[in-house]
Design an enzyme around this catalytic site. Structure first.
Site, short mmCIF file in Angstrom:
data_model
loop_
_atom_site.label_atom_id
_atom_site.label_comp_id
_atom_site.label_asym_id
_atom_site.label_seq_id
_atom_site.Cartn_x
_atom_site.Cartn_y
_atom_site.Cartn_z
N THR A 270 -21.67 6.52 -13.66
CA THR A 270 -21.50 5.68 -14.86
C THR A 270 -21.22 6.48 -16.15
OG1 THR A 270 -23.90 5.40 -14.76
CG2 THR A 270 -22.56 3.49 -14.21
N TRP B 253 0.45 1.21 -6.60
CA TRP B 253 -0.43 1.50 -7.75
C TRP B 253 -1.34 0.31 -8.08
CZ3 TRP B 253 1.65 5.50 -11.52
CH2 TRP B 253 0.77 5.75 -12.56
N GLU C 205 2.18 -5.90 -17.57
CA GLU C 205 3.50 -5.46 -17.11
C GLU C 205 4.62 -6.13 -17.91
OE1 GLU C 205 4.10 -6.00 -12.90
OE2 GLU C 205 5.97 -4.82 -12.89
N TYR C 206 5.71 -5.42 -18.05
CA TYR C 206 6.95 -5.90 -18.66
C TYR C 206 7.36 -7.19 -17.95
CZ TYR C 206 11.80 -5.30 -20.35
OH TYR C 206 13.02 -5.45 -20.96
N SER C 207 7.69 -8.22 -18.72
CA SER C 207 7.99 -9.51 -18.09
C SER C 207 9.47 -9.66 -17.77
CB SER C 207 7.56 -10.65 -19.01
OG SER C 207 8.06 -11.86 -18.49
N ALA C 208 9.78 -9.77 -16.48
CA ALA C 208 11.17 -9.98 -16.08
C ALA C 208 11.51 -11.48 -16.08
CB ALA C 208 11.42 -9.37 -14.71
N ARG C 209 10.52 -12.33 -16.48
CA ARG C 209 10.83 -13.74 -16.74
C ARG C 209 11.40 -13.85 -18.16
NH1 ARG C 209 5.98 -17.71 -15.92
NH2 ARG C 209 7.70 -19.19 -15.86
N ASP D 258 -11.02 3.44 -16.85
CA ASP D 258 -12.05 4.41 -17.26
C ASP D 258 -11.94 5.66 -16.38
OD1 ASP D 258 -14.01 4.32 -14.99
OD2 ASP D 258 -14.07 2.20 -15.55
N ARG E 33 -4.30 9.38 -4.79
CA ARG E 33 -2.85 9.41 -4.99
C ARG E 33 -2.28 10.78 -5.33
NH1 ARG E 33 -1.39 4.86 -2.32
NH2 ARG E 33 -2.61 3.08 -3.03
C1 LIG Z 1 -2.69 7.18 1.75
C2 LIG Z 1 -2.93 5.71 1.56
C3 LIG Z 1 -2.44 4.79 2.48
C4 LIG Z 1 -2.67 3.42 2.32
N1 LIG Z 1 -2.16 2.53 3.23
C5 LIG Z 1 -2.34 1.21 3.05
C6 LIG Z 1 -1.80 0.25 3.97
O1 LIG Z 1 -1.18 0.60 4.96
N2 LIG Z 1 -1.99 -1.09 3.73
C7 LIG Z 1 -2.71 -1.53 2.65
O2 LIG Z 1 -2.86 -2.75 2.48
N3 LIG Z 1 -3.24 -0.65 1.77
C8 LIG Z 1 -3.07 0.69 1.93
N4 LIG Z 1 -3.58 1.57 1.02
C9 LIG Z 1 -4.32 1.05 -0.15
C10 LIG Z 1 -5.84 1.22 0.03
O3 LIG Z 1 -6.32 0.50 1.15
C11 LIG Z 1 -6.57 0.74 -1.25
O4 LIG Z 1 -6.27 -0.63 -1.45
C12 LIG Z 1 -6.14 1.49 -2.48
O5 LIG Z 1 -6.16 2.87 -2.25
C13 LIG Z 1 -7.08 1.15 -3.65
O6 LIG Z 1 -8.32 1.73 -3.38
P1 LIG Z 1 -9.67 1.06 -3.87
O7 LIG Z 1 -9.80 -0.34 -3.39
O8 LIG Z 1 -10.78 2.00 -3.50
O9 LIG Z 1 -9.46 1.11 -5.48
P2 LIG Z 1 -9.92 0.08 -6.61
O10 LIG Z 1 -9.27 -1.24 -6.42
O11 LIG Z 1 -9.71 0.80 -7.90
O12 LIG Z 1 -11.45 -0.11 -6.34
C14 LIG Z 1 -12.37 0.95 -6.56
C15 LIG Z 1 -13.63 0.59 -5.78
O13 LIG Z 1 -14.21 -0.59 -6.38
C16 LIG Z 1 -14.70 -1.46 -5.35
N5 LIG Z 1 -13.96 -2.72 -5.45
C17 LIG Z 1 -12.97 -3.04 -6.33
N6 LIG Z 1 -12.60 -4.31 -6.17
C18 LIG Z 1 -13.34 -4.82 -5.17
C19 LIG Z 1 -13.39 -6.08 -4.53
N7 LIG Z 1 -12.62 -7.11 -4.88
N8 LIG Z 1 -14.26 -6.24 -3.51
C20 LIG Z 1 -15.08 -5.22 -3.12
N9 LIG Z 1 -15.08 -4.01 -3.68
C21 LIG Z 1 -14.22 -3.80 -4.70
C22 LIG Z 1 -14.48 -0.74 -4.03
O14 LIG Z 1 -15.65 0.00 -3.75
C23 LIG Z 1 -13.37 0.23 -4.32
O15 LIG Z 1 -13.37 1.40 -3.50
C24 LIG Z 1 -3.39 2.95 1.17
C25 LIG Z 1 -3.89 3.88 0.25
C26 LIG Z 1 -3.66 5.24 0.41
C27 LIG Z 1 -4.21 6.21 -0.60
#
Ligand SMILES: Cc1cc2nc3c(=O)[nH]c(=O)nc-3n(C[C@H](O)[C@H](O)[C@H](O)COP(=O)(O)OP(=O)(O)OC[C@H]3O[C@@H](n4cnc5c(N)ncnc54)[C@H](O)[C@@H]3O)c2cc1C
Length: 302
Positions: free
Chosen positions: A89, A110, A120-124, A212, A223
């Protein structure tokens, strides 16, 4: 080119008018404010605003009335302790707002990082620019033979030239049709929100992205990693350099305890202990699957 002369003039004007402040200032970050770091062929990352610095992390950790800093070593030690023990935190007390220009297919990866604020920039509303990501020849690569989710060797000769030509021709043709559909020259003109359906995923979009430091480091861990697709990794690499200038102590801790660290399973730790004691461990006696064993070997031999 990522910026037009008019956009550069706007940035120069902002940089020419500094205002005094009582807020925490990171000298390393001040040099990045508003400037565009070029990424890919037409993209960029720009720092629009930020909050906090290394000292702000310590201030929050100590819930201090003053600056919260002790000595530089003391502060760095605290930051490293927080990072090592996942006390996250205090890192959330620092924030950054970026302006990013990126191809739509990169934006789709991303945007999966949900713990940020996006506009995001609006394409509408607006007409998208005629700008497409066309990979440099060394990045026009074949499907990887070992990793279904990756690329292998660069394509060569005629095949590479043909692929590049198709990418360019298809992008141009799609944009020509987009322009023709929205044109009001002698026709009503299709709504922008519909005409954009025709545009390819390598067209550039733009957004403001505010996050943050804790969640930004999570994004960078995933990434800026070698497993991430090259086209998003180059954005992460550019942001890594910004973060290293913004919060140098936190970034060093991140490099040591996240980017340069590995996560071992209980079986891996058990094998490691046995190997340290002199036992020769094979996959058959490791308790690991062939794939996990390979990953373990990669960790040890990297
Ligand atoms: C090399 C690589 C390959 C990938 N391949 C695929 C793929 O094939 N298909 C695909 O769909 N995605 C894929 N992803 C995306 C991946 O599954 C994650 O969605 C993405 O990396 C975002 O990570 P995150 O959810 O930890 O991040 P964030 O969304 O920033 O979340 C950070 C953390 O907050 C918590 N959190 C946030 N929102 C929620 C929620 N709504 N519920 C519960 N916990 C939450 C979780 O603990 C999470 O780890 C890939 C990612 C990478 C890096």
């Amino acid at each position: 080119m990522s910026l037009t002369p008019e956009q550069q003039a706007e940035i120069d004007e902002l940089r020419a008018n500094p205002a005094p402040t009582l807020r925490a200032v990171s000298e390393g970050m001040e040099k990045h404010l508003y400037s565009a770091i070029p990424v890919l062929d037409h993209g960029f990352v720009r720092v629009i605003d930020y909050m906090g610095d290394d000292a702000a992390i310590c201030q929050a950790a100590r819930v201090s009335y003053g600056k919260g800093t002790k000595s530089v070593q003391n502060d760095e030690g605290l930051i490293r302790y927080l990072m090592r023990h996942w006390h996250s935190t205090p890192f959330e007390m620092c924030e950054v707002k970026l302006h990013v220009k990126l191809p739509v297919f990169v934006a789709r990866q991303w945007i999966r990082h949900r713990t940020a604020n996006v506009n995001e920039y609006s394409a509408r509303y607006s007409i998208l620019d005629r700008e497409f990501y066309i990979p440099a020849p060394e990045h026009v690569a074949a499907q990887s033979l070992v990793n279904n989710q990756g690329r292998g060797e660069a394509l060569q000769g005629e095949e590479a030239a043909r692929v590049l030509e198709m990418l360019k021709a298809d992008s141009t043709r799609s944009y020509d049709s987009y322009e023709a559909m929205i044109s009001q020259d002698g026709q009503q003109g299709l709504a922008r929100e519909l005409a954009r359906m025709n545009l390819p995923a390598n067209i550039y979009t733009q957004w403001y992205w505010k996050v943050d430091l804790h969640n930004l480091l999570h994004f960078l861990r995933l990434r800026a990693d070698a497993h991430a697709q090259y086209e998003i990794r180059v954005y992460a690499d550019a942001i890594c350099k910004v973060v290293a200038d913004w919060v140098p102590a936190a970034y060093r801790a991140f490099e040591d305890y996240r980017m340069g660290a590995v996560s071992m399973s209980a079986q891996m730790m058990d094998c490691l202990r046995r190997m340290v004691k002199g036992e020769v461990v094979e996959q058959s006696t490791s308790g690991m699957s062939a794939r996990e064993w390979r990953e373990f070997q990669d960790m040890l031999n990297d």
